[in-house]
Scaffold this motif. Structure first.
Motif, PDB file in Angstrom:
ATOM      1  N   GLU A 273       0.866  -1.174   0.000  1.00  0.00           N
ATOM      2  CA  GLU A 273       0.000   0.000   0.000  1.00  0.00           C
ATOM      3  C   GLU A 273       0.901   1.221   0.000  1.00  0.00           C
ATOM      4  N   ARG A 274       0.762   2.024  -1.000  1.00  0.00           N
ATOM      5  CA  ARG A 274       1.604   3.207  -1.141  1.00  0.00           C
ATOM      6  C   ARG A 274       0.938   4.364  -0.385  1.00  0.00           C
ATOM      7  N   GLY A 275       1.661   4.913   0.572  1.00  0.00           N
ATOM      8  CA  GLY A 275       1.137   6.000   1.387  1.00  0.00           C
ATOM      9  C   GLY A 275       1.841   7.309   1.059  1.00  0.00           C
ATOM     10  N   TYR A 276       1.102   8.398   1.138  1.00  0.00           N
ATOM     11  CA  TYR A 276       1.639   9.719   0.817  1.00  0.00           C
ATOM     12  C   TYR A 276       1.444  10.661   2.001  1.00  0.00           C
ATOM     13  N   PHE A 351       5.938   3.055   1.668  1.00  0.00           N
ATOM     14  CA  PHE A 351       5.324   1.767   1.356  1.00  0.00           C
ATOM     15  C   PHE A 351       4.886   1.048   2.627  1.00  0.00           C
ATOM     16  N   ARG A 352       3.599   0.735   2.698  1.00  0.00           N
ATOM     17  CA  ARG A 352       3.069  -0.023   3.827  1.00  0.00           C
ATOM     18  C   ARG A 352       2.982  -1.494   3.437  1.00  0.00           C
ATOM     19  N   PRO A 353       3.361  -2.401   4.332  1.00  0.00           N
ATOM     20  CA  PRO A 353       3.246  -3.839   4.040  1.00  0.00           C
ATOM     21  C   PRO A 353       1.840  -4.330   4.346  1.00  0.00           C
ATOM     22  N   SER A 354       1.109  -4.756   3.323  1.00  0.00           N
ATOM     23  CA  SER A 354      -0.316  -5.029   3.479  1.00  0.00           C
ATOM     24  C   SER A 354      -0.644  -6.494   3.201  1.00  0.00           C
ATOM     25  N   LEU A 355      -1.414  -7.083   4.098  1.00  0.00           N
ATOM     26  CA  LEU A 355      -1.903  -8.451   3.930  1.00  0.00           C
ATOM     27  C   LEU A 355      -3.427  -8.429   3.771  1.00  0.00           C
ATOM     28  N   PRO A 356      -3.998  -9.390   3.066  1.00  0.00           N
ATOM     29  CA  PRO A 356      -5.423  -9.331   2.745  1.00  0.00           C
ATOM     30  C   PRO A 356      -6.343  -9.339   3.960  1.00  0.00           C
ATOM     31  N   ASP A 357      -5.895  -9.932   5.073  1.00  0.00           N
ATOM     32  CA  ASP A 357      -6.750 -10.015   6.261  1.00  0.00           C
ATOM     33  C   ASP A 357      -6.428  -8.936   7.297  1.00  0.00           C
ATOM     34  N   SER A 358      -5.544  -8.004   6.946  1.00  0.00           N
ATOM     35  CA  SER A 358      -5.150  -6.884   7.820  1.00  0.00           C
ATOM     36  C   SER A 358      -4.439  -7.328   9.093  1.00  0.00           C
ATOM     37  N   ARG A 359      -4.055  -8.569   9.199  1.00  0.00           N
ATOM     38  CA  ARG A 359      -3.288  -9.050  10.351  1.00  0.00           C
ATOM     39  C   ARG A 359      -1.810  -9.123   9.981  1.00  0.00           C
ATOM     40  N   PRO A 360      -0.916  -8.705  10.867  1.00  0.00           N
ATOM     41  CA  PRO A 360       0.507  -8.916  10.593  1.00  0.00           C
ATOM     42  C   PRO A 360       0.882 -10.389  10.707  1.00  0.00           C
ATOM     43  N   VAL A 361       2.087 -10.697  10.281  1.00  0.00           N
ATOM     44  CA  VAL A 361       2.682 -12.013  10.499  1.00  0.00           C
ATOM     45  C   VAL A 361       3.688 -11.867  11.634  1.00  0.00           C
ATOM     46  N   ILE A 362       3.423 -12.543  12.752  1.00  0.00           N
ATOM     47  CA  ILE A 362       4.299 -12.486  13.919  1.00  0.00           C
ATOM     48  C   ILE A 362       4.508 -13.915  14.412  1.00  0.00           C
ATOM     49  N   GLY A 363       5.760 -14.331  14.475  1.00  0.00           N
ATOM     50  CA  GLY A 363       6.046 -15.665  14.978  1.00  0.00           C
ATOM     51  C   GLY A 363       7.009 -16.411  14.083  1.00  0.00           C
ATOM     52  N   PRO A 364       7.323 -17.659  14.426  1.00  0.00           N
ATOM     53  CA  PRO A 364       8.340 -18.410  13.693  1.00  0.00           C
ATOM     54  C   PRO A 364       7.842 -18.899  12.341  1.00  0.00           C
ATOM     55  N   SER A 365       8.779 -19.083  11.433  1.00  0.00           N
ATOM     56  CA  SER A 365       8.477 -19.755  10.175  1.00  0.00           C
ATOM     57  C   SER A 365       8.072 -21.195  10.474  1.00  0.00           C
ATOM     58  N   PRO A 366       7.017 -21.711   9.835  1.00  0.00           N
ATOM     59  CA  PRO A 366       6.626 -23.108  10.072  1.00  0.00           C
ATOM     60  C   PRO A 366       7.736 -24.102   9.759  1.00  0.00           C
TER      61      PRO A 366
END
Length: 414
Positions: A273-276, A351-366
């Motif tokens: 998401e491009r922010g200005y 630039f904002r990092p955007s995911l479709p469900d608006s939740r961040p990714v926090i935690g270990p790689s599976p």
């Protein structure tokens, strides 16, 4: 020769800085890696709000109903770079699914749980960074300019009420009493009294960096382009001879995190998401708190000696050139409230990092617990940085959070 380090934090935006500070305070050996000046991206250019109330996902039924109109109107608060449509199509399909009622509520539940700890975590971090003077708790004001607009936000208010968010509906005269420099509005306002804001995001980033390095964290200006994880740790390499071996790696590179996660074996649907923003010199403060005219989709935030106008959503790729129409949109919008403003003193695209469900990714790689994710916070990177750092620090130290706390933000949900 390969340099070894206990923990490498990739990305020196606000999430990376907060994480480096938390880990260094825990006595960890930390190397913070970024090709750019720490805190110089979206962490510098944001609206400066700590929005503990913002549990409503970007994708929700109201946005879904309005999506065709929003995307076809180049001057809407939610726009699309049409040259990027083919690239964005898979993300948009996921976004549509996450905007349905059941998914929206589940996403809001997850975000509300994370946001509940965001302000206490920030207050603690600001004290640790000797930066409490940069926090203001004057609340935040949503502005409804037309008579029917307040009613249109009823579902969002009900959702926030479900999670105990402190919010107060204001009539037009109460809005005028709160912000007398604003022109009169007909629809009233919604006030979030607990919300905080920063008087200067750039100075806050500098204080966080100073606090982290003062506790032993080191900074490396470089770009990690290759990541190889195994049972014993993670190898990192990049241009200019960057060659490292880390016991653990935290990927906190914001909108630039997707290719690194892919090399760790995880396909994360992260888009940009491009922010200005525009800034205007204001020797006398125009406002006393952040104000968001809801129909225009941006924030007006008073900062040290200036008014920052920031926001809207533009979906597009990292490499696309700045869109002058978005800057013009902000300029026209703010002049509806303050017509005598001079020319902007600065203009910015980030630039904002955007995911479709608006939740961040926090935690270990599976696939490898030595790779830990802390990205995808969308509009809430500033707000959620301190609580994310707490979660990462607890995870690395073997303290709780437990799996239930992190489950809504796990990389495996995709």
């Amino acid at each position: 020769m390969t340099r070894t380090v206990e923990i490498a934090v990739i990305g020196a935006g606000v999430v990376g800085l907060a994480t480096a500070l938390r880990l260094a305070s825990d006595g960890r050996e930390v190397l913070l890696i970024d090709p750019n000046e720490p805190g110089s991206g979206a962490s510098f250019g944001n609206a400066g709000t700590l929005a503990e109330y913002a549990c409503m996902p970007v994708g929700n039924p109201a946005v879904l109903r309005a999506l065709p109109k929003l995307l076809l109107d180049a001057d809407s608060p939610f726009s699309l770079r049409w040259t990027a449509l083919l690239h964005l199509a898979p993300w948009l399909l996921r976004f549509v699914r996450q905007s349905l009622p059941a998914a929206t509520h589940a996403n809001a539940v997850a975000m509300a749980g994370l946001l509940a700890d965001s302000l206490p975590a920030w207050e603690e971090m600001a004290v640790e960074a000797d930066a409490a003077d940069l926090l203001r708790r004057n609340g935040c004001l949503y502005l409804y300019r037309r008579p029917g607009d307040l009613a249109g936000g009823a579902s969002s208010r009900a959702l926030r009420a479900e999670f105990g968010v402190d919010q107060a509906v204001l009539n037009p005269s109460e809005v005028a009493a709160l912000e007398p420099n604003l022109p009169a509005v007909q629809g009233g306002g919604l006030f979030f009294p607990q919300s905080m804001n920063l008087t200067d995001p750039q100075t806050m980033m500098a204080r966080l960096l100073k606090a982290a390095t003062g506790r032993g964290a080191a900074l490396l200006r470089g770009e990690v382009t290759e990541l190889r994880a195994d049972a014993g740790g993670v190898d990192l390499s990049g241009p200019g001879g960057l060659n490292l071996r880390a016991h653990k790696v935290v990927i906190a590179a914001g909108a630039f995190s997707r290719p690194l996660a892919a090399q760790a074996g995880d396909r994360i649907p992260l888009e940009t998401e491009r922010g200005y923003h525009l800034e205007f010199a204001t020797p006398t403060p125009a406002l006393t708190r952040p104000v968001c005219p809801v129909d225009l989709g941006f924030y007006m935030t008073p900062m040290a000696g200036r008014l920052r106008v920031a926001g809207t959503v533009e979906l597009g790729r990292l490499a696309s050139a700045p869109n002058p129409r978005r800057l013009a949109l902000l300029d026209r919008g703010v002049r509806q409230f303050f017509p005598t403003l001079g020319q902007p003193s600065s203009k910015w695209l980030g630039f904002r990092p955007s995911l479709p469900d608006s939740r961040p990714v926090i935690g270990p790689s599976p696939g490898n617990a030595n790779v830990i994710y802390a990205f995808g916070h969308g509009h809430l990177g500033l707000t959620l940085s301190a609580v994310t750092a707490r979660l990462v620090g607890d995870l690395i130290a073997g303290r709780r959070p437990n799996s239930e706390r992190l489950a809504p933000f796990a990389a495996g949900r995709f």
